[in-house]
Design a protein around this motif. Structure first.
Motif, short mmCIF file in Angstrom:
data_model
loop_
_atom_site.label_atom_id
_atom_site.label_comp_id
_atom_site.label_asym_id
_atom_site.label_seq_id
_atom_site.Cartn_x
_atom_site.Cartn_y
_atom_site.Cartn_z
N LEU A 99 3.12 -1.80 2.19
CA LEU A 99 3.26 -3.16 2.67
C LEU A 99 2.97 -4.16 1.56
O LEU A 99 2.18 -3.89 0.65
N ARG A 100 3.57 -5.32 1.69
CA ARG A 100 3.36 -6.40 0.71
C ARG A 100 2.86 -7.64 1.43
O ARG A 100 3.11 -7.83 2.62
N GLY A 101 2.18 -8.50 0.69
CA GLY A 101 1.68 -9.73 1.25
C GLY A 101 0.20 -9.90 0.98
O GLY A 101 -0.48 -8.96 0.53
N ALA A 102 -0.31 -11.10 1.24
CA ALA A 102 -1.72 -11.38 0.98
C ALA A 102 -2.63 -10.62 1.94
O ALA A 102 -3.70 -10.15 1.55
N ARG A 103 -2.20 -10.50 3.21
CA ARG A 103 -2.99 -9.79 4.22
C ARG A 103 -2.04 -8.91 5.05
O ARG A 103 -1.87 -9.12 6.23
N PRO A 104 -1.45 -7.91 4.42
CA PRO A 104 -0.34 -7.21 5.06
C PRO A 104 -0.72 -6.43 6.31
O PRO A 104 0.04 -6.42 7.28
N VAL A 105 -1.87 -5.75 6.30
CA VAL A 105 -2.25 -4.98 7.49
C VAL A 105 -2.59 -5.93 8.63
O VAL A 105 -2.24 -5.67 9.79
N LEU A 106 -3.24 -7.04 8.32
CA LEU A 106 -3.49 -8.04 9.35
C LEU A 106 -2.18 -8.58 9.91
O LEU A 106 -2.03 -8.75 11.13
N ASP A 107 -1.21 -8.83 9.05
CA ASP A 107 0.09 -9.31 9.52
C ASP A 107 0.74 -8.27 10.43
O ASP A 107 1.37 -8.62 11.44
N PRO B 233 -3.03 -1.62 -7.51
CA PRO B 233 -2.86 -2.45 -8.71
C PRO B 233 -1.55 -3.23 -8.75
O PRO B 233 -1.48 -4.31 -9.35
N ASP B 234 -0.51 -2.69 -8.10
CA ASP B 234 0.77 -3.40 -8.12
C ASP B 234 0.87 -4.46 -7.01
O ASP B 234 1.91 -5.08 -6.83
N GLY B 235 -0.23 -4.63 -6.26
CA GLY B 235 -0.26 -5.66 -5.23
C GLY B 235 0.17 -5.19 -3.86
O GLY B 235 0.08 -5.94 -2.88
N THR B 236 0.65 -3.96 -3.75
CA THR B 236 1.03 -3.43 -2.44
C THR B 236 -0.16 -2.74 -1.79
O THR B 236 -1.17 -2.45 -2.44
#
Length: 256
Positions: free
Chosen positions: A190-198, A236-239
């Motif tokens: 998943l990608r995003g600042a708070r992906p699991v929350l989203d 590290p890649d932001g995912t």
């Protein structure tokens, strides 16, 4: 209260299990295909593509989801899956990520083979991740001293909300069906600042959000976000890797 836009934030990830369920249905020319729990209709459209000559009926108990499905061009109706009964020409019944919300779903699965014609297919996919860190964290927070008084009527699902594949296979085989049952754990990136929350905001948090106003929902999300981030740290890649187990059942009715 369901938000079609929140649900469709991860449309590709949510549709992948449905595509894999659909691939295991061998029926070539069904007369009628029923999609029970159609949501915003993104998966229902795949049924119409697969069987263009079939009548595709779609239903959901959420008026917002049905409105979104209708806006997408589908003939969807508001209906609780517990109240559904098949037409005599129903050859395929599909329920994608719906029955886990229905405590009586085992009774429905036991009933449907006796209502369907010989050779009809029942195809079901359900999340089987109710003991995952994401759900345990949500339950712990919702029942904490800070939140329990604000959520007195809350009922959340636990690990027993969905059975293992072999249990569904036993249930349907006992009704004379030929059964293919399996499970898959998808390691979703998943990608995003708070992906699991989203992700959980579109599904698992719905019963909580139903009991809160907009300010309360924002407060709950803010309390939950760091807990989920600790359990599912960004790479590290932001995912973020988010393992997600799903249970599948495809049963062919044998009434002969």
């Amino acid at each position: 209260m369901w938000s079609p836009s929140d649900y469709l934030t991860f449309a590709d990830e949510r549709t992948r299990p449905f595509r894999e369920l659909l691939a295991r249905i061998a029926t070539e020319s069904p007369r009628r295909v029923a999609d029970l729990g159609c949501g915003p209709g993104n998966a229902t459209a795949l049924l119409a593509d697969r069987w263009p000559d079939a009548v595709v009926e779609a239903s959901d108990n959420s008026p917002d989801m049905v409105a979104a499905a209708r806006a997408a061009g589908l003939d969807a109706t508001v209906l609780d899956v517990r109240d559904w009964a098949p037409s005599s020409d129903t050859d395929v019944v599909v329920s994608n990520a719906t029955l886990q919300w229905v405590p009586e779903h085992r009774e429905l699965l036991a009933r449907w083979p006796g209502q369907l014609p010989d050779g009809a297919v029942i195809a079901v996919q359900m999340p089987g991740n109710f003991d995952a860190p994401s759900h345990r964290i949500i339950r712990d927070l919702a029942t904490s001293g800070a939140w329990a008084p604000r959520l007195p009527a809350l009922e959340l699902r636990h690990a027993n909300a969905v059975d293992d594949p072999d249990q569904y296979a036993d249930l349907l085989a006992a009704r004379g069906c030929a059964v293919d049952a399996w499970e898959t754990t998808y390691v979703q990136q998943l990608r995003g600042a708070r992906p699991v929350l989203d992700w959980v905001s579109g599904t698992a948090l719905t019963p909580i959000f139903d009991l809160l106003d907009e300010e309360g929902r924002a407060e709950f999300r803010d309390d939950l976000a760091p807990l989920l981030a600790d359990a599912y740290p960004a790479r590290p890649d932001g995912t973020t890797f988010f393992p997600f187990r799903r249970v599948f059942v495809v049963a062919v009715v044998r009434n002969g």
